[in-house]
Design a protein around this motif. Structure first.
Motif, PDB file in Angstrom:
ATOM      1  N   PRO A 141      35.684 -24.775 -53.649  1.00 47.12           N
ATOM      2  CA  PRO A 141      35.682 -24.662 -52.366  1.00 47.12           C
ATOM      3  C   PRO A 141      34.679 -23.822 -51.509  1.00 47.12           C
ATOM      4  O   PRO A 141      33.812 -24.111 -50.741  1.00 47.12           O
ATOM      5  CB  PRO A 141      37.031 -24.476 -51.688  1.00 47.12           C
ATOM      6  N   ASP A 182      49.882 -30.273 -55.840  1.00 48.82           N
ATOM      7  CA  ASP A 182      50.729 -29.077 -55.916  1.00 48.82           C
ATOM      8  C   ASP A 182      51.751 -28.994 -56.931  1.00 48.82           C
ATOM      9  O   ASP A 182      52.154 -28.557 -57.592  1.00 48.82           O
ATOM     10  CB  ASP A 182      51.215 -28.774 -54.272  1.00 48.82           C
ATOM     11  N   VAL A 221      43.959 -28.423 -46.416  1.00 49.91           N
ATOM     12  CA  VAL A 221      44.445 -27.158 -46.850  1.00 49.91           C
ATOM     13  C   VAL A 221      44.959 -27.164 -48.511  1.00 49.91           C
ATOM     14  O   VAL A 221      44.927 -26.630 -48.941  1.00 49.91           O
ATOM     15  CB  VAL A 221      45.538 -26.571 -46.025  1.00 49.91           C
ATOM     16  N   SER A 222      45.921 -28.223 -48.537  1.00 49.40           N
ATOM     17  CA  SER A 222      46.433 -28.582 -49.888  1.00 49.40           C
ATOM     18  C   SER A 222      46.728 -30.032 -49.870  1.00 49.40           C
ATOM     19  O   SER A 222      47.435 -30.580 -48.841  1.00 49.40           O
ATOM     20  CB  SER A 222      47.409 -27.763 -50.197  1.00 49.40           C
ATOM     21  N   ASN A 260      39.779 -29.111 -50.854  1.00 44.17           N
ATOM     22  CA  ASN A 260      41.186 -28.547 -51.743  1.00 44.17           C
ATOM     23  C   ASN A 260      40.962 -29.676 -52.788  1.00 44.17           C
ATOM     24  O   ASN A 260      40.485 -30.468 -52.635  1.00 44.17           O
ATOM     25  CB  ASN A 260      42.296 -28.680 -50.971  1.00 44.17           C
ATOM     26  N   GLU A 288      39.107 -25.261 -59.517  1.00 42.91           N
ATOM     27  CA  GLU A 288      39.870 -25.318 -58.282  1.00 42.91           C
ATOM     28  C   GLU A 288      39.634 -24.252 -57.301  1.00 42.91           C
ATOM     29  O   GLU A 288      39.543 -24.583 -56.121  1.00 42.91           O
ATOM     30  CB  GLU A 288      41.464 -25.454 -58.601  1.00 42.91           C
ATOM     31  N   HIS A 289      39.690 -22.945 -57.742  1.00 42.21           N
ATOM     32  CA  HIS A 289      39.539 -21.962 -56.826  1.00 42.21           C
ATOM     33  C   HIS A 289      38.128 -21.764 -56.396  1.00 42.21           C
ATOM     34  O   HIS A 289      37.793 -21.258 -55.268  1.00 42.21           O
ATOM     35  CB  HIS A 289      40.014 -20.442 -57.308  1.00 42.21           C
TER      36      HIS A 289
END
Length: 459
Positions: free
Chosen positions: A378, A348, A342-343, A392, A374-375
């Protein structure tokens, strides 16, 4: 005396027709049917298809958490990293609020298992400072001779050379190994920066060698020793310090730390153990990934005419996966992780300060492109590949951009990773020596059939 002419000497560094023939035999006789890994339930990479690792040991040092239990089942969750039970997010927030550098404080925590008070931290800082030195003439006799273009190799050679100066090099008692580890943690920035300057000097640039300052933190000393004018901003030092903290450790199962456990279990010395871990970290699938990320983005910025055009960026990412762009390996570097789905908490944390640094350095457009990839990545990966867990951005995705904006040379990206991770390696070496007196030796299933020897004339 036997001599070798220039033409013969060149074959040492060439793939000759004979070598090509032998290589064909290697490939032919080393190939294993991939279905056999499933048949015999072999956990390739010591992980199953869902990314769960084979349990190989116990550790108190750090924990990587990417799943939680919901209704009795494991489900992916936002990633968390813990150092000695403390969440990395809390640790970073703590030293930022207290307005001091974190490397020394978090190194103390990983090595000794508890957070230091002011007096303990000051004593530890003074201990590291007094060990920021190298043996007399070491720079001249080791670092300056035959400098390598690869800084990880240069560092490894220097560390192995330090073995010869240590009268207690093979003593594996806890006090002695701790002494060696503290020495190497303190000396690492010098070995790294001096090796870099030595190679540049060999390439015709000016040589400057600055001694570390006892008043400065580890991050500040790295920037000061690297730059001819010795200047750096507070933001630069703060972000480099944070990078060192985020890279210090990552559970016992990452490739270089597991290497540390494996090699330590054989009973060998500290210098050989750290160099083995260095060899692992150097790989582009491990510590070398941040270099690949920056190289990939350099290629993307050249090939994509409009960085704000989603369709054009998407086409480039698709070409990466189709092995049509960059290094044609079929990878989007910096995306995905063996554990996080997920991350990545390190990414982060990093991201919050990358934007601030981008503004200071005038790199907003570059940062925007990174954010777009990054967005978007995936989604593109999910369209092209069967994935068993989420994808991620990992810490390497942004660390390369950070190092670039800090004007750090790419040849030092992985050594800086190592300058942080050597703290974790040291902690895990000490833990292995304290708790496990058994050599690590996993099993491999043999596939070759037994054969009768055939005499030379009958082949």
């Amino acid at each position: 005396m036997m001599t070798m002419d220039r033409k013969e000497g060149q074959t040492l560094f060439e793939v000759t027709p004979e070598i090509s023939h032998f290589a064909e035999l290697c490939e032919k006789n080393n190939a294993i049917d991939k279905e056999l890994y499933t048949k015999y339930e072999v956990k390739r990479g010591l992980r199953d298809l869902n990314g769960k690792g084979v349990l190989a040991g116990l550790t108190n040092i750090s924990d990587v958490c990417a799943k939680k239990i919901v209704n009795g089942e494991e489900v992916p969750c936002a990633g968390n990293l813990y150092y000695r039970g403390y969440n990395i997010k809390d640790l970073v927030q703590g030293f930022l609020k207290d307005k001091h550098y974190g490397f020394e404080e978090i190194a103390y925590l990983l090595l000794f298992g508890e957070l230091p008070d002011k007096t303990q931290l000051q004593t530890f800082h003074e201990t590291l400072v007094e060990r920021r030195t190298l043996p007399p003439t070491f720079v001249r006799d080791v670092i300056m001779k035959a400098p390598s273009r690869d800084m990880m190799n240069s560092l490894s050679r220097s560390i192995l050379s330090l073995y010869t100066y240590d009268p207690h090099a093979d003593d594996t008692s806890i006090p002695n190994v701790l002494r060696q580890c503290l020495n190497l943690i303190s000396q690492f920035p010098m070995l790294m920066i001096y090796g870099y300057h030595a190679y540049n000097y060999r390439m015709g640039e000016d040589l400057f060698i600055y001694a570390p300052s006892p008043e400065l933190s580890t991050a500040e000393n790295i920037l000061m020793m690297l730059r001819e004018n010795k200047e750096y901003t507070k933001l630069e030092a703060k972000i480099l310090d944070m990078a060192l903290v985020l890279h210090m450790d990552h559970g016992g199962g990452n490739n270089s730390t597991f290497t540390t456990h494996v090699v330590t279990s054989s009973g060998t010395d500290t210098y050989s153990t750290i160099v083995a871990a260095m060899a692992s970290l150097k790989g582009p699938k491990h510590g070398g990934a941040n270099v690949k990320v920056t190289q990939m983005f350099d290629d993307m910025m050249e090939k994509v005419s409009d960085w704000e055009d989603d369709d054009e960026v998407r086409r480039y990412l698709t070409d990466l996966l189709d092995k049509k762009a960059f290094d044609r390996k079929g990878l989007i570097y910096g995306m995905g992780h063996a554990i996080y789905s997920v991350s990545d908490p390190r990414a982060d944390i990093f991201k919050k300060f990358v934007k601030q640094l981008a503004r200071e350095k005038g790199c907003e457009k570059e940062y925007a492109l990174y954010e777009k990839v990054e967005h978007m990545a995936p989604e593109v990966i999910a369209e092209k590949r069967k994935i068993y867990k989420g994808v991620n951005a990992n810490v390497d995705f942004y660390s390369g951009l950070v190092y670039s904006m800090l004007d750090l040379p790419p040849s030092l990206y992985t050594p800086i990773f190592a300058a942080a991770r050597i703290v974790g390696w040291s902690a895990h070496r000490l833990e292995e020596l304290k708790n496990v007196d058994k050599i690590i030796r996993p099993a491999y299933k043999p596939l070759a059939e037994y054969k009768e020897y055939v005499r030379m004339d009958d082949r």
